[in-house]
Scaffold this motif. Structure first.
Motif, mmCIF file in Angstrom:
data_model
loop_
_atom_site.group_PDB
_atom_site.id
_atom_site.type_symbol
_atom_site.label_atom_id
_atom_site.label_comp_id
_atom_site.label_asym_id
_atom_site.label_seq_id
_atom_site.Cartn_x
_atom_site.Cartn_y
_atom_site.Cartn_z
ATOM 1 N N HIS A 1 0.825 -1.219 0.000
ATOM 2 C CA HIS A 1 0.000 0.000 0.000
ATOM 3 C C HIS A 1 0.861 1.271 0.000
ATOM 4 O O HIS A 1 1.612 1.522 0.945
ATOM 5 N N VAL A 2 0.689 2.078 -1.047
ATOM 6 C CA VAL A 2 1.503 3.285 -1.228
ATOM 7 C C VAL A 2 1.410 4.209 -0.005
ATOM 8 O O VAL A 2 2.430 4.700 0.502
ATOM 9 N N ASP A 3 0.192 4.450 0.497
ATOM 10 C CA ASP A 3 0.045 5.380 1.632
ATOM 11 C C ASP A 3 0.816 4.888 2.854
ATOM 12 O O ASP A 3 1.458 5.670 3.555
ATOM 13 N N ARG A 4 0.769 3.582 3.101
ATOM 14 C CA ARG A 4 1.539 3.042 4.239
ATOM 15 C C ARG A 4 3.041 3.212 4.003
ATOM 16 O O ARG A 4 3.798 3.430 4.944
ATOM 17 N N LEU B 1 -16.529 9.559 1.371
ATOM 18 C CA LEU B 1 -15.757 8.851 0.340
ATOM 19 C C LEU B 1 -14.590 9.772 -0.019
ATOM 20 O O LEU B 1 -14.770 10.733 -0.781
ATOM 21 N N PRO B 2 -13.397 9.501 0.544
ATOM 22 C CA PRO B 2 -12.286 10.468 0.403
ATOM 23 C C PRO B 2 -11.625 10.406 -0.972
ATOM 24 O O PRO B 2 -11.146 9.362 -1.394
ATOM 25 N N ILE B 3 -11.627 11.544 -1.653
ATOM 26 C CA ILE B 3 -10.957 11.658 -2.960
ATOM 27 C C ILE B 3 -9.716 12.525 -2.761
ATOM 28 O O ILE B 3 -9.836 13.677 -2.329
ATOM 29 N N GLN C 1 -8.515 13.513 -10.373
ATOM 30 C CA GLN C 1 -8.305 13.306 -11.821
ATOM 31 C C GLN C 1 -7.100 12.407 -12.108
ATOM 32 O O GLN C 1 -6.685 12.273 -13.258
ATOM 33 N N GLN C 2 -6.557 11.778 -11.070
ATOM 34 C CA GLN C 2 -5.473 10.821 -11.304
ATOM 35 C C GLN C 2 -6.066 9.592 -11.999
ATOM 36 O O GLN C 2 -7.169 9.142 -11.660
ATOM 37 N N VAL C 3 -5.307 9.067 -12.939
ATOM 38 C CA VAL C 3 -5.818 7.959 -13.754
ATOM 39 C C VAL C 3 -5.099 6.663 -13.403
ATOM 40 O O VAL C 3 -3.867 6.636 -13.259
ATOM 41 N N ARG C 4 -5.881 5.592 -13.241
ATOM 42 C CA ARG C 4 -5.337 4.245 -13.047
ATOM 43 C C ARG C 4 -5.954 3.340 -14.104
ATOM 44 O O ARG C 4 -7.052 3.609 -14.610
ATOM 45 N N ASP C 5 -5.261 2.248 -14.419
ATOM 46 C CA ASP C 5 -5.702 1.315 -15.468
ATOM 47 C C ASP C 5 -6.175 0.047 -14.750
ATOM 48 O O ASP C 5 -5.364 -0.758 -14.301
ATOM 49 N N ALA D 1 -10.283 7.920 -14.444
ATOM 50 C CA ALA D 1 -9.934 8.873 -13.381
ATOM 51 C C ALA D 1 -10.603 8.417 -12.082
ATOM 52 O O ALA D 1 -11.713 7.847 -12.109
ATOM 53 N N ASN D 2 -9.945 8.671 -10.955
ATOM 54 C CA ASN D 2 -10.472 8.193 -9.665
ATOM 55 C C ASN D 2 -11.904 8.662 -9.410
ATOM 56 O O ASN D 2 -12.744 7.888 -8.935
ATOM 57 N N LEU D 3 -12.174 9.933 -9.742
ATOM 58 C CA LEU D 3 -13.516 10.463 -9.476
ATOM 59 C C LEU D 3 -14.575 9.686 -10.276
ATOM 60 O O LEU D 3 -15.662 9.394 -9.765
ATOM 61 N N ASP E 1 -4.248 15.883 -0.958
ATOM 62 C CA ASP E 1 -3.642 14.939 -1.897
ATOM 63 C C ASP E 1 -2.524 14.139 -1.220
ATOM 64 O O ASP E 1 -1.922 14.580 -0.232
ATOM 65 N N ARG E 2 -2.244 12.970 -1.785
ATOM 66 C CA ARG E 2 -1.118 12.121 -1.346
ATOM 67 C C ARG E 2 0.191 12.797 -1.787
ATOM 68 O O ARG E 2 0.276 13.249 -2.937
ATOM 69 N N PRO E 3 1.215 12.851 -0.912
ATOM 70 C CA PRO E 3 2.490 13.445 -1.362
ATOM 71 C C PRO E 3 3.082 12.641 -2.525
ATOM 72 O O PRO E 3 3.076 11.409 -2.493
ATOM 73 N N GLY E 4 3.570 13.353 -3.529
ATOM 74 C CA GLY E 4 4.217 12.677 -4.665
ATOM 75 C C GLY E 4 3.265 11.830 -5.490
ATOM 76 O O GLY E 4 3.690 10.901 -6.180
ATOM 77 N N HIS E 5 1.984 12.130 -5.434
ATOM 78 C CA HIS E 5 0.947 11.313 -6.069
ATOM 79 C C HIS E 5 1.175 11.176 -7.582
ATOM 80 O O HIS E 5 1.128 12.176 -8.306
ATOM 81 N N ASP E 6 1.387 9.956 -8.071
ATOM 82 C CA ASP E 6 1.549 9.733 -9.515
ATOM 83 C C ASP E 6 0.241 10.063 -10.227
ATOM 84 O O ASP E 6 -0.827 9.645 -9.795
ATOM 85 N N ARG F 1 -0.759 9.510 -13.568
ATOM 86 C CA ARG F 1 -1.425 8.554 -14.473
ATOM 87 C C ARG F 1 -0.592 7.289 -14.637
ATOM 88 O O ARG F 1 0.632 7.374 -14.830
ATOM 89 N N TYR F 2 -1.256 6.124 -14.550
ATOM 90 C CA TYR F 2 -0.646 4.850 -14.939
ATOM 91 C C TYR F 2 -1.499 4.264 -16.058
ATOM 92 O O TYR F 2 -2.735 4.347 -16.016
ATOM 93 N N ALA F 3 -0.825 3.649 -17.040
ATOM 94 C CA ALA F 3 -1.560 2.942 -18.094
ATOM 95 C C ALA F 3 -0.637 1.870 -18.649
ATOM 96 O O ALA F 3 0.566 2.094 -18.794
HETATM 97 P P1 TYD Z 1 -4.831 2.820 -4.242
HETATM 98 O O1 TYD Z 1 -6.009 1.917 -4.279
HETATM 99 O O2 TYD Z 1 -4.180 3.114 -2.935
HETATM 100 O O3 TYD Z 1 -3.769 2.250 -5.297
HETATM 101 P P2 TYD Z 1 -2.393 2.922 -5.884
HETATM 102 O O4 TYD Z 1 -2.009 4.079 -5.032
HETATM 103 O O5 TYD Z 1 -1.425 1.783 -5.782
HETATM 104 O O6 TYD Z 1 -2.716 3.310 -7.293
HETATM 105 O O7 TYD Z 1 -5.261 4.201 -4.886
HETATM 106 C C1 TYD Z 1 -5.821 4.267 -6.187
HETATM 107 C C2 TYD Z 1 -5.994 5.725 -6.539
HETATM 108 O O8 TYD Z 1 -7.003 6.270 -5.695
HETATM 109 C C3 TYD Z 1 -4.747 6.548 -6.278
HETATM 110 O O9 TYD Z 1 -4.653 7.555 -7.285
HETATM 111 C C4 TYD Z 1 -4.996 7.191 -4.929
HETATM 112 C C5 TYD Z 1 -6.505 7.362 -4.906
HETATM 113 N N1 TYD Z 1 -7.163 7.263 -3.586
HETATM 114 C C6 TYD Z 1 -8.079 8.261 -3.199
HETATM 115 O O10 TYD Z 1 -8.346 9.226 -3.940
HETATM 116 N N2 TYD Z 1 -8.677 8.121 -1.994
HETATM 117 C C7 TYD Z 1 -8.413 7.077 -1.141
HETATM 118 O O11 TYD Z 1 -8.983 7.017 -0.014
HETATM 119 C C8 TYD Z 1 -7.491 6.067 -1.556
HETATM 120 C C9 TYD Z 1 -7.165 4.909 -0.657
HETATM 121 C C10 TYD Z 1 -6.882 6.202 -2.801
#
Ligand code: TYD
Ligand code: NAD
Length: 355
Positions: free
Chosen positions: A85-88, A213-215, A220-224, A257-259, A290-295, A297-299
């Motif tokens: 887990h990235v946050d941990r 529901l924490p965003i 607008q970060q993108v995950r695949d 995108a996360n949202l 926001d998460r520090p150093g938050h990536d 976009r991944y694809a």
């Molecule tokens: P996560 O599930 O922790 O996976 P990773 O960081 O390995 O991609 O997070 C997915 C995305 O969601 C990431 O951009 C961070 C974001 N996120 C939130 O916006 N809120 C949250 O509470 C969590 C846990 C993640």
């Protein structure tokens, strides 16, 4: 025949073990340290299955590894064990260095000693498959092509840096010692038995519990997104036919995108389990720091795996996310025990201290 799986009480490893035993008669030895992320309740349906041998212990324990390898003589080792887990990793990177780097080193050394002693036929057939992440490639801007296997490693978080280091060790053990390795780098998984610290299960459970529901940031970060069962089928295929020393990217062709992900979950919940007050679960969305150093976009470009080994994901995001929400609604006991921390009592009662 036997395979040894590490981290098989976690999210992906647990799904892999369940799917493996549904499709094969081959025994699985499952070595897991049962950290907070390990949950034996995931494996309850195979608790009495003689083809599943659970061992409570760490990939850092060389003596245990040597004993297990000698006793069970696996034809393959699949390494899922990791801090994930990235946050941990941002709050406490030490465990990530210990498990993901030092642990993988210990596992490689134990496996190398075992593999060196096999007769030539078994030595040739042996495989070490290392499960890794797309996060090793760093971050993409919106116009960049997706990550190919040839992309440079540019990890940005303590988690991704530790996984990148483990990938380099695996590669070096192949080039230097000839260990027959395969590496897979996959995108974000989702599906059943996902621990609710990660975005998708967290949002489902928080929504149902009436919590925010924490965003992170602007959402607008993108995950695949890759449905976990598709990931498991990709690993089985790479194990079966992957070319030694190669890496294979595994993705779902589902950039979101996360949202958008969170809104989709809310819409499915609105349909399947409407809120008592008639409002949408989307009303619980809350933007947080926001998460520090938050990536950004991944694809994943998964064309190599399709071209060379004929693998394609079976699920779209729409079909996979619906199955996932339905699974969480139908498996209340698993959810309750995770949410209350009760699953840890079960571990203590059944296994006590590690072997
Ligand atoms: P996560 O599930 O922790 O996976 P990773 O960081 O390995 O991609 O997070 C997915 C995305 O969601 C990431 O951009 C961070 C974001 N996120 C939130 O916006 N809120 C949250 O509470 C969590 C846990 C993640
Ligand atoms: P998880 O955190 O759910 O599970 C990890 C498992 O490893 C747990 O059961 C834990 O008890 C076990 N473990 C931890 N340290 C151990 C040790 N020292 N010895 C033995 N077992 C140990 O993780 P996951 O999501 O199932 O991820 C599995 C693998 O896939 C990891 O290597 C991760 O980096 C990789 N991966 C995950 C994702 C994802 O979206 N979840 C994406 C890409 C790659």
């Amino acid at each position: 025949m036997t395979i040894l799986v590490t981290g098989g009480a976690g999210f992906i490893g647990g799904n892999f073990v369940l799917d493996w035993l549904a499709a094969h008669d081959e025994t699985v030895v499952n070595l897991d340290a049962l950290t907070y992320a390990g949950n034996l309740e995931t494996l309850q349906s195979i608790q009495h299955d003689a083809r599943h041998v659970f061992v409570h212990g760490s990939i850092g324990d060389r003596a245990l590894l040597e004993k297990l390898l000698a006793e069970h003589q696996p034809r393959a080792v699949i390494n899922f064990a990791a801090e994930s887990h990235v946050d941990r990793s941002i709050h406490g990177p030490a465990d990530f260095i210990e498990t993901n780097i030092v642990g993988t080193f210990n596992l490689l050394e134990s496996v190398r000693a075992y593999w060196s002693g096999l007769d030539s036929e078994r030595k040739q057939a042996f495989r070490f498959l290392h499960v890794s992440t797309d996060e090793v490639y760093g971050t993409l801007s919106p116009e960049d092509p997706p990550f190919a296997e040839t992309n440079r490693y540019e990890p940005n978080s303590p988690y991704s840096a530790s996984k990148a280091a483990s990938d380099h060790l695996v590669r070096a053990w192949h080039h230097t010692y000839g260990l027959p390795v395969l590496t897979t780098n996959c995108s974000n998984n989702y599906g059943p038995y996902h621990f609710p610290e990660k975005l998708i299960p967290l949002v489902i459970l928080n929504a149902l519990a009436g919590k925010p529901l924490p965003i992170y940031g602007d959402g607008q970060q993108v995950r695949d997104w890759l449905y976990v069962k598709d990931h498991c089928s990709a690993i089985r295929r790479v194990l079966e036919a992957g070319k030694l020393g190669e890496t294979y990217n595994v993705g779902g062709w589902n950039e979101k995108a996360n949202l958008e992900v969170v809104k989709t979950i809310c819409a499915i919940l609105d349909e399947l389990k409407p809120r008592a007050d008639g409002a949408s679960y989307a009303a619980q969305i809350t933007f947080v720091q926001d998460r520090p150093g938050h990536d950004r976009r991944y694809a994943i470009d998964a064309r190599k795996l399709e071209r060379e080994l004929g693998w394609k994901p079976a699920e779209t995001f729409d079909s996979g996310i619906r199955k996932t929400v339905e699974w969480y609604l139908a498996n209340q006991q698993w959810v309750d025990n995770v949410a209350s921390g009760h699953y840890r009592d079960w571990v203590d009662q059944h296994y006590g201290q590690p072997a």
